[in-house]
Each structure stands twice: as structure tokens, then as C-alpha cells.
Design an enzyme around this catalytic site. Structure first.
Site, PDB file in Angstrom:
ATOM      1  N   GLU A   1      50.089  67.142  26.263  1.00  0.00           N
ATOM      2  CA  GLU A   1      51.299  66.325  26.188  1.00  0.00           C
ATOM      3  C   GLU A   1      51.137  65.068  27.046  1.00  0.00           C
ATOM      4  OE1 GLU A   1      53.963  65.606  24.903  1.00  0.00           O
ATOM      5  OE2 GLU A   1      55.179  67.299  24.267  1.00  0.00           O
TER       6      GLU A   1
ATOM      7  N   ASP B   1      59.546  66.197  29.777  1.00  0.00           N
ATOM      8  CA  ASP B   1      60.830  65.669  30.253  1.00  0.00           C
ATOM      9  C   ASP B   1      61.787  66.866  30.380  1.00  0.00           C
ATOM     10  OD1 ASP B   1      62.965  63.912  30.719  1.00  0.00           O
ATOM     11  OD2 ASP B   1      63.184  63.348  28.634  1.00  0.00           O
TER      12      ASP B   1
ATOM     13  N   LYS C   1      58.638  65.064  34.472  1.00  0.00           N
ATOM     14  CA  LYS C   1      59.864  64.719  35.208  1.00  0.00           C
ATOM     15  C   LYS C   1      60.522  66.012  35.680  1.00  0.00           C
ATOM     16  CE  LYS C   1      60.836  60.701  32.294  1.00  0.00           C
ATOM     17  NZ  LYS C   1      61.721  60.186  31.231  1.00  0.00           N
TER      18      LYS C   1
ATOM     19  N   VAL D   1      59.594  55.730  31.117  1.00  0.00           N
ATOM     20  CA  VAL D   1      58.311  55.051  31.353  1.00  0.00           C
ATOM     21  C   VAL D   1      57.600  54.752  30.023  1.00  0.00           C
ATOM     22  CG1 VAL D   1      57.862  55.929  33.688  1.00  0.00           C
ATOM     23  CG2 VAL D   1      57.185  57.311  31.722  1.00  0.00           C
TER      24      VAL D   1
ATOM     25  N   GLY E   1      52.395  60.270  21.182  1.00  0.00           N
ATOM     26  CA  GLY E   1      52.265  59.871  22.577  1.00  0.00           C
ATOM     27  C   GLY E   1      51.028  60.364  23.300  1.00  0.00           C
TER      28      GLY E   1
ATOM     29  N   ARG F   1      52.294  51.646  23.762  1.00  0.00           N
ATOM     30  CA  ARG F   1      51.337  52.767  23.850  1.00  0.00           C
ATOM     31  C   ARG F   1      49.964  52.313  24.337  1.00  0.00           C
ATOM     32  NH1 ARG F   1      53.905  57.113  21.459  1.00  0.00           N
ATOM     33  NH2 ARG F   1      55.045  56.732  19.544  1.00  0.00           N
TER      34      ARG F   1
HETATM   35  P1  5GP Z   1      61.034  66.710  26.176  1.00  0.00           P
HETATM   36  O1  5GP Z   1      61.036  67.452  24.878  1.00  0.00           O
HETATM   37  O2  5GP Z   1      60.221  67.369  27.264  1.00  0.00           O
HETATM   38  O3  5GP Z   1      62.423  66.382  26.641  1.00  0.00           O
HETATM   39  O4  5GP Z   1      60.395  65.300  25.903  1.00  0.00           O
HETATM   40  C1  5GP Z   1      59.119  65.164  25.512  1.00  0.00           C
HETATM   41  C2  5GP Z   1      58.938  63.948  24.639  1.00  0.00           C
HETATM   42  O5  5GP Z   1      59.968  62.968  24.842  1.00  0.00           O
HETATM   43  C3  5GP Z   1      57.661  63.272  24.992  1.00  0.00           C
HETATM   44  O6  5GP Z   1      56.584  63.757  24.233  1.00  0.00           O
HETATM   45  C4  5GP Z   1      57.957  61.807  24.722  1.00  0.00           C
HETATM   46  O7  5GP Z   1      57.715  61.513  23.371  1.00  0.00           O
HETATM   47  C5  5GP Z   1      59.440  61.670  24.968  1.00  0.00           C
HETATM   48  N1  5GP Z   1      59.744  61.150  26.325  1.00  0.00           N
HETATM   49  C6  5GP Z   1      60.326  61.797  27.351  1.00  0.00           C
HETATM   50  N2  5GP Z   1      60.447  61.024  28.440  1.00  0.00           N
HETATM   51  C7  5GP Z   1      59.913  59.832  28.094  1.00  0.00           C
HETATM   52  C8  5GP Z   1      59.712  58.602  28.814  1.00  0.00           C
HETATM   53  O8  5GP Z   1      60.045  58.422  29.989  1.00  0.00           O
HETATM   54  N3  5GP Z   1      59.096  57.614  28.115  1.00  0.00           N
HETATM   55  C9  5GP Z   1      58.701  57.743  26.815  1.00  0.00           C
HETATM   56  N4  5GP Z   1      58.122  56.690  26.260  1.00  0.00           N
HETATM   57  N5  5GP Z   1      58.868  58.875  26.118  1.00  0.00           N
HETATM   58  C10 5GP Z   1      59.465  59.919  26.752  1.00  0.00           C
END
Ligand code: 5GP
Length: 179
Positions: A102, A106, A134, A156, A48, A168
Site C-alpha cells: 500500500e 489512512d 496515519k 499528502v 497509488g 503521483r
Molecule cells: P483507507 O482505506 O486506509 O482509509 O485509505 C487508503 C486509501 O485512501 C489510499 O490507498 C489512498 O488512495 C487514499 N488516501 C488516504 N489518505 C490519503 C492522502 O493523504 N493522500 C492521498 N493522495 N491519498 C490518500
């Protein structure tokens, strides 16, 4: 186009490419101030963050070693508890400053996993720069040092972010559109 379709879902334009470019330039300026004296090793999270990293790196004025790592916790539009390491860390980070790039923070699970790994490997300092975050979903006490833009807890795509592999390449960021 304001509404696009990827697989079975519709997405509506949310942040324009122009606005994202402006945000990235602002972050780059800050990083140039903060890292000029002692550049970090830059760690890009695949897949990403590739697009954001490419845009950001071109504006950085210090020399850094670049490395990539691939973790995965997402399936479709939801996060899962299973964090898999798909491509590991190859660089020696012992005693070094590390800057993680990053696309989105999230829940923070990915960041936490990376921070634990980098700590174990003896990194001197760990910071993170993310294009989007977020805050309502974030569950950690770890500081998120550089945030491009805070967004609501909605899925998103675009600018590196995908929905099951697609989206992407979109220059703008789109939000899930549910009627
Ligand atoms: P976390 O580990 O912080 O929960 O999530 C991070 C990863 O989850 C990001 O690098 C991404 O790959 C994915 N992710 C989290 N939220 C979104 C979103 O709204 N859209 C997309 N496409 N990927 C997300």
C-alpha cells in the site's frame, strides 16, 4: 521546489525523496529477512502503490508472483464510505502467504476490505507493507506489519499519491498547504 500547485490546492514539501529512498531500503531489508524462506504472493493496490511497489520490488531478493487490485474510496481529499472494486483479484491465494503493498494506510478501510477478501479466498497469512500511515486516522485492530513512516492526519501527495489524478510522479512527498 518547496511549494507546488495541483488543481486548486497548494502543497508544501514534507518528506524528501532521499529520505523516502532510505526508508524503502530499510523495509526491503526487513522483508528479505522475513520472507526469504517462504516468499509471499505480492498484491499491489492500484494506482497509488505502483511507485512505492516499483522501488521496493527492485530490492527484494526472493521470487514472488505479483498481482494487482484496484479499490477506490477517495474523492478529492476526503475518504468516502463507498468502497468500490474497480479491478478484482485474479490470482489463486488459497493456502498462500500474501503481502499487500500500500502507499498509505489512512482509516484502514481499504486494508480491511482486502483482508476480508483474502481470508474468504483462503489465504494462509495476510500481511501489509505501507510506505506511509496515519495512526491518528486508523480505526482497526488489525496489525499493520511494515510501516515506512507515520504521518499526521493531513492529506499528502507525491511518490504515487495523487490529488484528483495529479502528483503521483513527484519524487518527494508533499503535504496540503493551507494559509
Ligand atoms: P483507507 O482505506 O486506509 O482509509 O485509505 C487508503 C486509501 O485512501 C489510499 O490507498 C489512498 O488512495 C487514499 N488516501 C488516504 N489518505 C490519503 C492522502 O493523504 N493522500 C492521498 N493522495 N491519498 C490518500
Amino acid at each position: 521546489m518547496a511549494i507546488i500547485q495541483l488543481h486548486d490546492k497548494k502543497f508544501i514539501k514534507y518528506i524528501s525523496s532521499k529520505e523516502i529512498d532510505r526508508i524503502i531500503t530499510k523495509i526491503a531489508k526487513q522483508l528479505n529477512e522475513d520472507y526469504m524462506d517462504e516468499p509471499p504472493l505480492i498484491l499491489v493496490t492500484l494506482n497509488g502503490a505502483i511507485v512505492f511497489a516499483a522501488d521496493l520490488l527492485k530490492q527484494l531478493q526472493f521470487s514472488s508472483v505479483l498481482s494487482c487490485i484496484k479499490l477506490s474510496s477517495y474523492q478529492g481529499t476526503t475518504s468516502t464510505e463507498n468502497m468500490k472494486t474497480l479491478i478484482g483479484l485474479n490470482e489463486d491465494v488459497q493456502g498462500k502467504r500474501v503481502l499487500i503493498i500500500e502507499d498509505i494506510v489512512d482509516t484502514g478501510k481499504t486494508y480491511q476490505t482486502l483482508a476480508e477478501l483474502l481470508n474468504q479466498k483462503g489465504a494462509k497469512e495476510i500481511r501489509i507493507v505501507t510506505l506511509t500511515m496515519k495512526p491518528d486516522a486508523y480505526k482497526l485492530n488489525l496489525p499493520v506489519h511494515y510501516v515506512g513512516i507515520n504521518i499526521p492526519d493531513l492529506f499528502v501527495v507525491g511518490r504515487g499519491l495523487d490529488y484528483n489524478g495529479l502528483g503521483r510522479n513527484l519524487p518527494d512527498i508533499y503535504q496540503l498547504y493551507e494559509i
